[in-house]
Design an enzyme around this catalytic site. Structure first.
Site: not given
Ligand code: PEP
Ligand code: MG
Length: 596
Positions: A210, A455, A479, A526
């Site tokens: 992240h 995910e 993920d 996304c």
């Protein structure tokens, strides 16, 4: 601690030293370094409840193990360094490792916890004090140098015990600063103002964690996982960060500086040319309209999303609302922040994801603490945590529903694995709606669509079932790749194996897309794959018509779409799906992209 294994004095980097790591966010930054020191940690001090010594010893053992892992990671990274530098760093790490195994420090802390019934942080702090005093009393310059090593190890233990990364005051830095740190969390990155911070470099960290995503969102050139970084850069020295190639040059020569300045100017020109695409639609050459939206990590990015021509927010990661604070945000606080974003999008839809706590984003929340998980990536995280702590979920749903009174919103649920979870959230929404209605609080009308992040491989394989209870899907390829290939997206040791073009990942995307189309619900991508123009043709060829990405990627992806023939992309995607080798898939994609 044996003097033979103690660290040699740290050396200054020679002029023009180039280091290489993972280039995680494109662009070139040149500026003075600001080295983030390990930082001071506020040490909580308290007496243990009767019978709690065992648990405290276990907590301390966990912090020691984490510190050892961090040092092992740094050592593994040092192998990529030239021999002399690896040797130098090796001495330092040897000394630190020794201090974590049966040393005076570790044994002293365990003893203090047992004998004085105090918490481990207090015991570390007291033991450090005594050891450093003893070193100072010896009046020996060599030993005085070792005191810093003891302090470094102590600070590492305290950071790992308190789990609070040191607060880093980035707001006081001069404009154009480059942050150099051993490791940065997403919470640290959220504090970086792109008007002051030009880029960052870290010694640890993978390509898709992240912190990397935040860097792309903020448009900050960044390189992570750089071996030998720690201790080789001093604050104030000029640093070049090339986020495209992953190269970091410390104290560059004039020639190198001039070459990078020219490259930087070239990239700025290219970005300006692409920015002109903002007002034209994302339409393929054969006339198919694609929806391009933006991922948002924090409200400040709204401007870049608008500048990039985003048609909405395809993924609002709400974790920012919970970062860098000791308590939970109230419903009103959450509502106000969401309102700013929804109002700022002027009627364009905002897809708000419920909190995705766990793993590398936010480790835990106040009031929702759980015993440490042996495998946080597979533990009580994301929607599982929200469903476990209903107050947390209800508060967030209420804030989203209220924000929905000011513009279209959608509710997106992270880490869904089966339809029951979606149905439970739908029940929670009904409950919250009844409460808000009783109090006559304005809310979204009609109620927002509820969708699932796809995910987890199990969710992708059950996408046909999930489509029956969901209003939309959003495929989280970050993920999805991690769980399908069993590669921790934040671990730089296995970063080279992380590959969203693996046929298994592509098949899951294909099956999810087909299931959504059969179930007549919209499906978007996304994950980071959506923002990489090399993959646009493949995703469109598989049937995807909505993409959501970091604002800075919008122009490049739009350019690719406008140069693309969708019928041809669909044919090529079919050929690609017949391949069983990711390298071949990459070659086929490159060939197709080269025709554009
Ligand atoms: C993903 O997993 O692809 C995703 C978009 O979610 P995050 O990166 O926030 O985990
Ligand atoms: Mg995810």
């Amino acid at each position: 601690m044996s003097p033979r294994t103690a660290a040699k004095p740290r050396r200054r980097a020679k002029p023009g030293l180039a280091l290489v790591g993972h280039g995680v966010s494109q662009g070139i930054a040149i500026g003075p370094a600001h080295v983030v020191e390990s930082g001071r940690v506020d040490v909580p001090k308290y007496t243990l409840e009767p019978g709690a010594v065992g648990a405290e010893h276990a907590r301390f053992a966990e912090a020691v193990a984490k510190s050892q892992t961090q040092i092992k990671k740094l050592r593994a990274k040092s192998k990529d360094l030239p021999a002399s530098a690896a040797e130098e760093l090796g001495y330092l790490l040897d000394a630190h490792e020794l201090m974590l195994t049966g040393s005076r420090l570790v044994c002293g802390v365990e003893k203090r916890v047992a004998e004085q019934s105090i918490n481990a942080e207090a015991a570390v702090s007291d033991e450090l004090h005594v050891i450093t005093q003893a070193f100072a009393a010896m009046n020996d310059t060599y030993l005085a140098g070792r005191v810093q090593d003891v302090r470094d190890v102590g600070a590492r233990l305290l950071r790992n015990l308190t789990k609070t990364k040191p607060y880093r005051a980035f707001s006081q830095l001069p404009a154009g600063t480059i942050i150099i740190a051993e490791e940065l969390t997403p919470a640290d990155t959220v504090l970086m103002d792109p008007r002051l911070i030009a880029g960052f470099v870290t010694a640890l960290g993978g390509a898709e964690d992240h912190t990397a995503i935040m860097a792309r969102s903020l448009g900050l050139p960044a390189v992570t996982g750089v071996p030998g970084l720690t201790g080789r850069v001093q604050s104030g020295v000029t640093v070049i960060v090339d986020g495209g190639t992953g190269r970091v040059v410390i104290n560059p020569t004039q020639r190198r500086l001039a070459a990078y300045r020219a490259k930087q100017a070239e990239l700025t020109k290219l970005a300006r040319r692409r920015a002109r695409l903002r007002h034209v639609p994302a339409v393929t050459r054969d006339g198919v309209r694609i929806t391009l939206q933006s991922n948002l990590e924090m409200p400040a990015e709204i401007e870049s999303a608008q500048q990039g021509g985003a048609e909405g927010i395809g993924l609002l990661r709400t974790e920012f609302q919970f970062m860098n604070r000791p308590d939970l945000p109230t419903e009103d606080e959450q509502y106000r922040q969401l309102f700013t974003i929804v109002a700022g999008m002027n009627g364009r839809p905002v897809t708000i994801r419920t909190i995705d706590v766990g793993n590398d984003k936010i480790a835990s929340l106040p009031g929702a603490e759980l015993p440490p998980s042996s495998n946080p990536a597979l533990g009580m995280r994301a929607i599982r945590l929200s469903l476990r702590f209903r107050e947390l979920l209800d508060t967030q749903l209420a804030a989203i529903l209220r924000a929905g009174a000011h513009g279209p919103v959608r509710i997106l649920l992270p880490m869904i694995t089966n339809p029951v979870e979606v149905l439970q959230v739908r029940e929670a929404i009904d409950r919250v709606v009844r409460r808000l209605a009783r109090k006559r609080v304005p809310m979204a009308e009609p109620l927002p669509p509820v969708g699932a992040m796809i995910e987890i491989p199990g969710a992708a394989l059950a996408a046909d079932n999930l489509a029956r209870v969901c209003d939309f899907f959003s495929i989280g390829t970050n993920d999805l790749t991690m769980y399908t290939l069993a590669i921790d997206r934040g671990d730089d040791q296995v970063a080279h194996l992380y590959n969203p073009l693996h046929p298994s990942v592509l098949r899951l995307i294909q099956f999810t897309t087909a299931s959504a189309l059969r179930g007549s619900i919209p499906v978007a991508v996304c994950g980071e794959l959506a923002g990489d123009s090399r993959y646009t043709a493949l995703l469109l060829g598989l049937g995807i018509r909505e993409l959501s990405m970091a604002p800075s990627n919008l122009p490049k992806v739009k350019q690719r779409i406008r140069g693309l023939d969708l019928a041809e992309a669909t044919r090529r995607a079919l050929t690609i799906m017949e391949q069983n080798d990711s390298a071949m898939i990459a070659v086929l994609l490159d060939d197709f992209n080269a025709l554009a």
